[in-house]
Design a protein around this motif. Sequence first.
Motif, PDB file in Angstrom:
ATOM      1  N   PHE A 292       1.694   2.266  -3.496  1.00 24.58           N
ATOM      2  CA  PHE A 292       0.576   2.952  -4.150  1.00 24.58           C
ATOM      3  C   PHE A 292       0.582   4.431  -3.774  1.00 24.58           C
ATOM      4  CE2 PHE A 292      -1.410  -1.306  -4.475  1.00 24.58           C
ATOM      5  CZ  PHE A 292      -1.774  -1.264  -5.807  1.00 24.58           C
TER       6      PHE A 292
ATOM      7  N   TYR B 238       3.787   6.302  -5.346  1.00 25.97           N
ATOM      8  CA  TYR B 238       3.683   6.612  -6.774  1.00 25.97           C
ATOM      9  C   TYR B 238       2.674   7.733  -7.018  1.00 25.97           C
ATOM     10  CZ  TYR B 238       6.395   2.435  -7.913  1.00 25.97           C
ATOM     11  OH  TYR B 238       7.382   1.495  -8.022  1.00 25.97           O
ATOM     12  N   LEU B 239       1.580   7.704  -6.293  1.00 23.97           N
ATOM     13  CA  LEU B 239       0.568   8.742  -6.452  1.00 23.97           C
ATOM     14  C   LEU B 239       1.117  10.093  -6.010  1.00 23.97           C
ATOM     15  CD1 LEU B 239      -2.267   8.589  -7.538  1.00 23.97           C
ATOM     16  CD2 LEU B 239      -3.104   8.342  -5.212  1.00 23.97           C
TER      17      LEU B 239
ATOM     18  N   PHE C 183       2.087   3.658 -11.081  1.00 24.11           N
ATOM     19  CA  PHE C 183       0.938   3.448 -10.205  1.00 24.11           C
ATOM     20  C   PHE C 183      -0.063   2.497 -10.845  1.00 24.11           C
ATOM     21  CE2 PHE C 183      -3.430   4.623  -9.126  1.00 24.11           C
ATOM     22  CZ  PHE C 183      -3.429   4.462  -7.756  1.00 24.11           C
TER      23      PHE C 183
ATOM     24  N   LEU D 268       1.296  -1.097 -11.199  1.00 24.85           N
ATOM     25  CA  LEU D 268       1.204  -1.803  -9.921  1.00 24.85           C
ATOM     26  C   LEU D 268      -0.238  -2.199  -9.642  1.00 24.85           C
ATOM     27  CD1 LEU D 268       2.559  -2.769  -7.304  1.00 24.85           C
ATOM     28  CD2 LEU D 268       2.174  -0.469  -6.362  1.00 24.85           C
ATOM     29  N   TRP D 269      -1.162  -1.285  -9.887  1.00 27.15           N
ATOM     30  CA  TRP D 269      -2.587  -1.573  -9.682  1.00 27.15           C
ATOM     31  C   TRP D 269      -3.020  -2.762 -10.549  1.00 27.15           C
ATOM     32  CZ3 TRP D 269      -5.852   0.252  -6.113  1.00 27.15           C
ATOM     33  CH2 TRP D 269      -7.203  -0.005  -6.267  1.00 27.15           C
TER      34      TRP D 269
ATOM     35  N   TYR E  32       0.831  -1.206   0.000  1.00 25.61           N
ATOM     36  CA  TYR E  32       0.000   0.000   0.000  1.00 25.61           C
ATOM     37  C   TYR E  32       0.868   1.260   0.000  1.00 25.61           C
ATOM     38  CZ  TYR E  32      -3.803   3.169   1.128  1.00 25.61           C
ATOM     39  OH  TYR E  32      -4.705   4.184   1.087  1.00 25.61           O
TER      40      TYR E  32
END
Length: 164
Positions: free
Chosen positions: A97, A100-101, A130, A133-134, A94
């Motif tokens: 995430f 990257y955001l 991002f 990865l998602w 997490y």
Amino acid sequence: METTEEINKSPLAPDNNLILTPEAQSYLLSAGKWASFLGILGFIFCGLYLLFALSIGSIMTKVAEMQPYNPAAAAMIGMGGGITVFYVLTDVLYFFFALYLYQFAIKIKAGINFSDPTHVTTGLRKLNSFFKLWGIVTIVAIALGVLGLVCIVAFAATIGNAMH
């Protein structure tokens, strides 16, 4: 008939220098602000989740000590370490995430505010990371779900055959 110069400026030309309209820049800047907000919240929740992950083993041990005659509570003592490791690994995932955001937000805002294409490119690369990865996490989750379903069906079939 198109001239060579017009062909080179077409959207499909490999050396096309894309110029963002003010409206597109506004959308990217707005997305950067929201991404910054969500990234910071992600870091905060990562910290809280990490505290919970590091505490869950102790919590499970205390619950088991309060119920010494409960066999399920005794099993919780042995599971605390494994659950802690699982939660810490989930928290690390997490964190990426959120990272990257947040990196997208910082770079895209700098790129738009200072008209710096290098920052815009780096920001979009972070956004790409991002979503990559998602996508990978989504594929893994679907695969695990399908594997779990197959295991449940196989287990049910085995139980059904054992009953006959």
